[in-house]
Design an enzyme around this catalytic site. Structure first.
Site, mmCIF file in Angstrom:
data_model
loop_
_atom_site.group_PDB
_atom_site.id
_atom_site.type_symbol
_atom_site.label_atom_id
_atom_site.label_comp_id
_atom_site.label_asym_id
_atom_site.label_seq_id
_atom_site.Cartn_x
_atom_site.Cartn_y
_atom_site.Cartn_z
ATOM 1 N NE ARG A 81 -3.640 -0.156 -0.132
ATOM 2 C CZ ARG A 81 -4.820 0.297 0.335
ATOM 3 N NH1 ARG A 81 -5.404 -0.303 1.341
ATOM 4 N NH2 ARG A 81 -5.403 1.325 -0.220
ATOM 5 C CD GLN A 171 -13.753 1.796 1.214
ATOM 6 O OE1 GLN A 171 -14.420 2.429 0.391
ATOM 7 N NE2 GLN A 171 -12.534 1.367 0.950
ATOM 8 C CG ASP A 212 -5.327 7.014 4.025
ATOM 9 O OD1 ASP A 212 -6.472 7.497 3.946
ATOM 10 O OD2 ASP A 212 -5.112 5.798 4.189
ATOM 11 C CG ASN A 222 -9.192 10.711 3.342
ATOM 12 O OD1 ASN A 222 -8.753 9.736 3.967
ATOM 13 N ND2 ASN A 222 -10.464 11.012 3.363
ATOM 14 C CE LYS A 223 -10.755 4.902 0.649
ATOM 15 N NZ LYS A 223 -9.913 3.764 0.310
#
Lengths: 301, 160
Positions: A81, A171, A212, A222-223
Site C-alpha cells: 500500500r 466503505q 491517510d 485521503n480516499k
C-alpha cells in the site's frame, strides 16, 4: 457507543485477528493471520485499511520480531500500500525501542494512547462545530464519528451525518452508515455525486474527513473523492475539517498515489463490465487552502 | 489504465445522445465515463455507445473525477441535459460535474441528452447491481434520493 471498527485488528498469543471489512455489513468475520504473507494478503486485498493497517503493521512487528526485522516488514507493507507511510511507523517503533522497552509494551502503550488521543480530538472538534451539526463525510474513520457524536451530545449539540457511499469499495455505505445506524445516530446515505446538491440545498453545514497522509504545510491525502468535497465545500463556504496524524515535512505531490487494478473499479458490477478499461486512483490530494482546520491527533510523546 | 497515460481527455455527464456523438468524436480525445450512480448510466449506456462508435473511453467511479481535474487531465466537459427546459436540467450528479468543471476553469458544453428509458433502473443509493448494502430495513428511509438537478447557476449563461 461501540463498533468493531474502533479496534479492527487484535493480537492473541500467536496469531493476529483481522476484521474483514469487506464482509461488513453482512457479517463481522475475523481473518486469522499467522504469517507475514497472510498479513500482506489481507492488506493488499483491502480486508483492512486505515487504523486496521496501522495495527496490523505493529502486531506483525511484535509477532515476527524474532524472524523478521521491522525494516523488512515496513518495506513490504509500503510496497503493498504505497500511499500510507509505513516507513514512518517503523521509525516510531525504532525510536521507542531505543529506550529499551519491550516491543509488545510499546505497541500496547501506543494503542491506549491513540484511543485517548482520538477521544480528545473528537472533543476539540465538537467545540468547533455548530449547534446543529449536519456533517458530510466520506469513507470511514474507524469509529471516531461515534466519539464525535458523544462529544457533541455532551456539549448539548445535535448531529446528523451524511455519508458518501465511497465507490468502488463502498466503505461509506457498508461500514460508516452501518456503524452509525447501529448506534442509533441520525445519518443519511448518498451517492458520491450528490454531495454538490446537498451543499447547494444547505443540507450540510460542515465536512469531516480522515487523512491517510498529512504534510506540515496543511495538505492531506485521503480516499478518492475527498478532493472534490474540499473544492465544493470551499465553493459553498462550508467549513472542511481533516482528522490528521503525524504531519510530515514533505511535498504532498512527492507522495505516490496508489493506483489499484482497473477490475476493482467494477466491484459489485462485474457482470456489466464487459472487459472495459478503467482508472482507479485510490486516493487524492486535498491542498491545505481548501481545509478550514486540520485536527492533529494529540499523541503523548 | 494509469493516470499518467491520460494526456488529453474530455468528461461526459448525463445520457449521451446519438445526435451529438459526433461532437465527442471531433474532440479526438479520450472520453472519461463516470459511473453515474445510482443508475449506472455510464456502464449501461455511455460506454457501449462510445465503443460502438470507436471512440476511446475509460471508466471511473464518480468520486474519481476530482483527481482527474486536479491533475489537469480534463480539457472540456460535456453535460447532456433535458431538452427544452428553461434552465438546463441534468441527471443526478450534474451539479457535481458542472461545479467541479467551473472551479477548475474547464469549459462546459451543454448538449441535449439522449433518450434512454430509466424507468426500470435501480435508483436506490443503498443497492447496486442486485447487492443490498443496507441490511437493516429500518435504515432504508435514510437514503437520499434525487433524479434531476438544475444546473443554471453552476454554468452561467448556459442553455440546452
Amino acid at each position: 457507543m461501540d463498533s468493531p471498527l474502533l479496534f479492527p485488528v487484535s493480537l492473541t498469543e500467536n496469531t493476529i485477528q483481522v476484521l474483514d471489512e469487506t464482509k461488513i455489513p453482512y457479517t463481522c468475520e475475523y481473518i486469522t493471520v499467522k504469517t507475514l504473507d497472510d498479513a500482506l494478503g489481507v492488506l493488499g486485498q483491502m480486508k483492512t485499511r486505515s487504523l486496521g493497517q496501522v495495527l496490523l503493521f505493529f502486531y506483525c512487528c511484535v509477532l515476527f520480531e524474532n524472524s523478521c526485522a521491522s525494516d523488512e516488514i515496513a518495506g513490504k507493507f509500503q510496497k503493498t500500500r504505497p500511499t500510507f507511510d509505513f516507513l514512518f511507523l517503523n521509525g516510531l517503533i525504532k525510536r521507542y525501542r531505543a529506550s529499551g522497552a519491550p516491543l509488545d509494551k510499546i505497541v500496547s502503550g501506543f494503542i491506549t494512547n491513540f484511543d485517548r488521543a482520538r477521544k480528545l480530538r473528537a472533543t476539540t472538534l465538537a467545540g468547533l462545530l455548530p449547534q446543529e451539526a449536519h456533517i458530510l463525510t466520506i469513507c470511514n474513520v474507524n469509529g471516531e464519528l461515534l466519539y464525535l457524536a458523544e462529544a457533541l451530545e455532551s456539549s448539548g449539540k445535535h448531529v446528523s451525518y451524511y455519508v458518501c457511499e465511497t465507490r468502488p469499495y463502498l466503505q461509506g455505505s457498508r461500514i460508516t452508515f452501518w456503524e452509525l445506524r447501529k448506534n442509533n445516530l441520525s445519518c443519511y446515505l448518498l451517492c458520491d455525486n450528490q454531495a454538490a446538491l446537498l451543499m447547494k440545498k444547505q443540507k450540510v453545514n460542515c465536512v469531516v474527513v480522515g487523512a491517510d497522509r498529512a504534510t506540515k504545510t496543511g495538505d492531506i491525502i485521503n480516499k478518492t473523492g475527498t478532493y472534490a468535497l474540499g473544492c465544493l465545500a470551499r465553493h459553498f463556504n462550508i467549513p472542511f475539517y481533516a482528522l490528521t496524524q503525524y504531519p510530515r515535512d514533505i511535498d504532498v505531490n512527492s507522495i505516490e498515489i496508489e493506483e489499484r487494478p482497473p477490475r476493482e473499479v467494477f466491484s459489485y458490477i462485474e457482470k456489466w463490465s464487459n472487459g472495459q478499461d478503467a482508472v482507479y486512483p485510490a486516493f487524492d490530494v486535498v491542498p491545505g487552502r481548501l481545509i478550514t482546520k486540520s485536527l492533529e491527533l494529540p499523541m503523548k510523546q | 489504465m494509469k493516470l499518467e497515460t491520460i494526456k488529453n481527455a474530455v468528461l461526459v455527464w448525463g445520457i449521451i445522445s446519438h445526435e451529438h456523438i459526433a461532437c465527442l468524436k471531433d474532440e479526438d480525445a479520450l472520453v472519461i465515463v463516470p459511473e453515474q450512480r445510482p443508475y449506472c448510466v455510464g456502464i449501461h449506456h455511455n460506454l457501449p455507445l462510445l465503443s460502438s462508435h470507436y471512440i476511446p473511453a475509460v471508466y471511473c467511479t464518480d468520486n474519481m473525477i476530482g483527481i482527474l481535474f486536479y491533475t489537469k487531465k480534463i480539457k472540456k466537459t460535456f453535460l447532456f441535459c433535458r431538452k427544452g427546459s428553461l434552465r438546463p436540467e441534468g441527471m443526478t450528479g450534474a451539479s457535481y460535474a458542472a461545479l467541479l468543471s467551473e472551479i477548475h476553469r474547464v469549459p462546459v458544453c451543454i448538449l441535449a441528452e439522449g433518450e434512454y428509458d430509466l424507468s426500470g433502473f435501480d435508483r436506490d443509493a443503498s443497492t447496486l447491481a442486485g447487492h443490498n448494502f443496507v441490511v437493516d430495513e429500518r435504515s432504508k428511509k435514510y437514503i437520499i434520493h434525487s433524479e434531476r438537478e438544475t444546473i443554471g447557476e453552476e454554468v452561467p449563461g448556459s442553455e440546452v
